[in-house]
Design a protein around this motif. Sequence first.
Motif, PDB file in Angstrom:
ATOM      1  N   LEU A 180      49.896  34.944  56.243  1.00 34.19           N
ATOM      2  CA  LEU A 180      49.710  35.925  55.500  1.00 34.19           C
ATOM      3  C   LEU A 180      50.945  36.670  55.147  1.00 34.19           C
ATOM      4  CD1 LEU A 180      47.379  35.990  58.142  1.00 34.19           C
ATOM      5  CD2 LEU A 180      46.267  37.625  56.665  1.00 34.19           C
ATOM      6  N   MET A 181      50.680  36.880  53.640  1.00 35.18           N
ATOM      7  CA  MET A 181      52.113  37.244  52.856  1.00 35.18           C
ATOM      8  C   MET A 181      51.839  38.693  52.560  1.00 35.18           C
ATOM      9  SD  MET A 181      54.026  35.475  49.802  1.00 35.18           S
ATOM     10  CE  MET A 181      52.750  35.854  48.506  1.00 35.18           C
ATOM     11  N   GLY A 182      52.903  39.371  52.812  1.00 34.76           N
ATOM     12  CA  GLY A 182      53.122  40.867  51.871  1.00 34.76           C
ATOM     13  C   GLY A 182      54.055  40.698  51.058  1.00 34.76           C
ATOM     14  N   TYR A 183      53.630  41.065  49.844  1.00 34.48           N
ATOM     15  CA  TYR A 183      54.680  40.882  48.687  1.00 34.48           C
ATOM     16  C   TYR A 183      54.688  42.192  47.831  1.00 34.48           C
ATOM     17  CZ  TYR A 183      56.327  38.452  44.709  1.00 34.48           C
ATOM     18  OH  TYR A 183      57.510  37.941  43.581  1.00 34.48           O
ATOM     19  N   PHE A 236      58.818  32.547  41.752  1.00 32.97           N
ATOM     20  CA  PHE A 236      58.426  32.623  43.268  1.00 32.97           C
ATOM     21  C   PHE A 236      57.206  31.861  43.859  1.00 32.97           C
ATOM     22  CE2 PHE A 236      56.285  34.477  46.990  1.00 32.97           C
ATOM     23  CZ  PHE A 236      57.158  34.714  47.851  1.00 32.97           C
ATOM     24  N   LEU A 237      56.171  32.219  42.716  1.00 34.69           N
ATOM     25  CA  LEU A 237      54.917  31.567  43.358  1.00 34.69           C
ATOM     26  C   LEU A 237      55.090  29.863  42.957  1.00 34.69           C
ATOM     27  CD1 LEU A 237      52.310  33.675  41.333  1.00 34.69           C
ATOM     28  CD2 LEU A 237      52.205  33.391  43.535  1.00 34.69           C
ATOM     29  N   LEU A 293      56.497  28.929  46.199  1.00 40.95           N
ATOM     30  CA  LEU A 293      55.559  29.380  47.123  1.00 40.95           C
ATOM     31  C   LEU A 293      54.649  28.052  47.567  1.00 40.95           C
ATOM     32  CD1 LEU A 293      54.353  31.202  49.505  1.00 40.95           C
ATOM     33  CD2 LEU A 293      53.025  32.056  47.723  1.00 40.95           C
ATOM     34  N   GLU A 294      54.335  27.537  46.412  1.00 40.63           N
ATOM     35  CA  GLU A 294      53.210  26.441  46.154  1.00 40.63           C
ATOM     36  C   GLU A 294      54.068  25.298  46.791  1.00 40.63           C
ATOM     37  OE1 GLU A 294      51.593  25.566  42.245  1.00 40.63           O
ATOM     38  OE2 GLU A 294      50.080  24.048  43.003  1.00 40.63           O
ATOM     39  N   PRO A 343      48.516  26.556  55.545  1.00 37.11           N
ATOM     40  CA  PRO A 343      47.455  27.167  54.336  1.00 37.11           C
ATOM     41  C   PRO A 343      47.657  28.710  54.417  1.00 37.11           C
ATOM     42  CG  PRO A 343      46.455  26.075  56.274  1.00 37.11           C
ATOM     43  CD  PRO A 343      47.706  26.178  56.594  1.00 37.11           C
ATOM     44  N   LEU A 344      47.774  29.164  53.064  1.00 32.88           N
ATOM     45  CA  LEU A 344      47.895  30.441  52.769  1.00 32.88           C
ATOM     46  C   LEU A 344      46.677  31.268  53.121  1.00 32.88           C
ATOM     47  CD1 LEU A 344      49.774  32.846  51.743  1.00 32.88           C
ATOM     48  CD2 LEU A 344      48.932  32.503  49.412  1.00 32.88           C
ATOM     49  N   LEU A 345      46.398  32.225  53.997  1.00 35.50           N
ATOM     50  CA  LEU A 345      45.254  32.584  54.451  1.00 35.50           C
ATOM     51  C   LEU A 345      44.837  33.962  53.924  1.00 35.50           C
ATOM     52  CD1 LEU A 345      44.944  31.792  57.993  1.00 35.50           C
ATOM     53  CD2 LEU A 345      44.186  30.527  56.261  1.00 35.50           C
ATOM     54  N   GLY A 346      45.857  34.871  53.446  1.00 39.85           N
ATOM     55  CA  GLY A 346      45.702  36.174  52.996  1.00 39.85           C
ATOM     56  C   GLY A 346      46.963  37.039  52.776  1.00 39.85           C
ATOM     57  N   GLY A 347      46.716  38.230  52.639  1.00 40.59           N
ATOM     58  CA  GLY A 347      48.008  38.888  52.752  1.00 40.59           C
ATOM     59  C   GLY A 347      47.455  40.287  51.748  1.00 40.59           C
ATOM     60  N   THR A 360      53.292  36.653  57.933  1.00 39.35           N
ATOM     61  CA  THR A 360      52.984  36.537  59.457  1.00 39.35           C
ATOM     62  C   THR A 360      52.638  35.026  59.432  1.00 39.35           C
ATOM     63  OG1 THR A 360      52.211  38.950  59.542  1.00 39.35           O
ATOM     64  CG2 THR A 360      51.397  36.962  60.986  1.00 39.35           C
TER      65      THR A 360
END
Lengths: 315, 315
Positions: free
Chosen positions: B82-85, B97-98, B101-102, B111-115, B131
């Motif tokens: 989970l990411m805080g951006y 950045f994206l 990230l990909e 897997p990116l799950l949330g944030g 996280t």
Amino acid sequence: MSSETAFISALRRLATDPAARGLADDAAVLELGGTRLVLTHDMVVEGVHFLADDPPGDVAWKLLAVNLSDLAAKGARPLGALMGYSLRGDAGWDRAFLAGLEEALAAFSLPLLGGDTVSVPATAPRALGLTAIGTSAGRVPSRSGAKAGQTLWVSGTIGDAGAGLRILRDGQPGAEALVRRYRRPSPRLSAGGRLAPLVGAMMDVSDGLLIDAGRMADASGVAILIDLARMPLSSELVEYGGSGRAARLVAATAGDDYELLFSAPFAAAQEIFALAKELGLSLLPIGRVEDGSGLSLRDGEDLVPRPESLGWEHR
Amino acid sequence: MSSETAFISALRRLATDPAARGLADDAAVLELGGTRLVLTHDMVVEGVHFLADDPPGDVAWKLLAVNLSDLAAKGARPLGALMGYSLRGDAGWDRAFLAGLEEALAAFSLPLLGGDTVSVPATAPRALGLTAIGTSAGRVPSRSGAKAGQTLWVSGTIGDAGAGLRILRDGQPGAEALVRRYRRPSPRLSAGGRLAPLVGAMMDVSDGLLIDAGRMADASGVAILIDLARMPLSSELVEYGGSGRAARLVAATAGDDYELLFSAPFAAAQEIFALAKELGLSLLPIGRVEDGSGLSLRDGEDLVPRPESLGWEHR
């Protein structure tokens, strides 16, 4: 499309795992050997989610509460949290934050499991992040489970926190209870856990009742009709701003309620009312789910046009 | 005591759940119905963990890699993040950045799950949080498991990223491979998972080999002796700074290696060497664990005084 909307759309394209729920739910839900992990990460930022002169202990409370509210909306039991904290060289603020953090961890029986502390310049706005991890033994309701024919319900009262923010920001006179609702929201963990097996869709109200109800309608592919006359208002809010239609629209579009919004079949109504009585928490029907799309409003018998802004668009 | 040290000490007093491991390990470890969840949250901050002109895609890579390195050190398999951006109104930076990230999510099968995404003023330093959640079916080694008589080992090579940072920061000439080690660290996930059942203590080297080895000694209640002559250096680093004692001390106190540091009984040596061969990753003995306390150094036959700074103290 704003750059923020574009950014979030791009993130959604990367979050392809089903556990991410398309980044369109309150939390991620990960199946793990017979149990379900429920994961959320929300930040609170000075000037956006709290005021620069809010007491630091209340900021700690809010950081935990907004994340636990996401777990509550998924009926999950909290297991622990990890915090990302930015030090700005103000030891007094940090001490007061820690005192509030200790109080909130105890109040929510939430173990602090880890995190990170970094130093940033004193000119940067405070930005704090928290990851909350919870677990659910049963079904984890989503925002997309509302079905035509179901009733729309909400917990607690709506608009108190929004009034509290206006009292603080504009220096208006108003009840301390409203300010407290803004600074110390109550995540509805017990109610969420008990409601999860009964509901169609469930989410928390964080950006405004109307905007969040509209999101539920969109996610579920249904229409939602809300009756402003049935929206529960606290006596403090009525005293502060009255109970007319204009006041109700203000309450319905203010954010920070952290109440539960859910749909449920008619057959569940008696059980929900009994639960409300048992928990001492108001759970009231405020509308219904219909075939179609979008959000519409009425006030008793009158149809009410949708206000231009339904709530907080980006945060 | 600095305010940061005081803050972290105060947090430790709040993190009383055994799963938090006293906030003194690389990650939290939560027992959950027969499995072990491994949880970490690390932030990267502009000017501290990356340079303002680092390519945004490399910043995304580092954000994932530093967190996955913590999971690797606990032998855990990543489940998601989970990411805080923080958006600063620079759409070009965010797009780059994206893209990074990909690439990194794919490279690590994560897997990116949330944030959460928030907007901050353009003057604030970029501060990004992640996280990472992992799982372990077996034993999760801690920093405190080193025992007298065990050998101290390290993966990969030490000092490359520190040289890469100096090349970037001071405009020194040097190999691109060193810069890449600074910008794109490799979390040792496969090695960590295979080593976990074999080791005494294990942790990742993030703040400098010497300071991190000292932390392992303190956590385990043992003395650790490191032989600088046995510390593995890359050919690029030797070409850049030589292989004399001074260069070795610089390498041993630079941060950002994200290699694994672990102790293991003598009987495990053959298995560790075989694993190194299988994975194509250097795993070499660099010292030993003894009764006593603290860190001491030698360089072949010579005792070497501890340098004043062993690495990064606070980040």
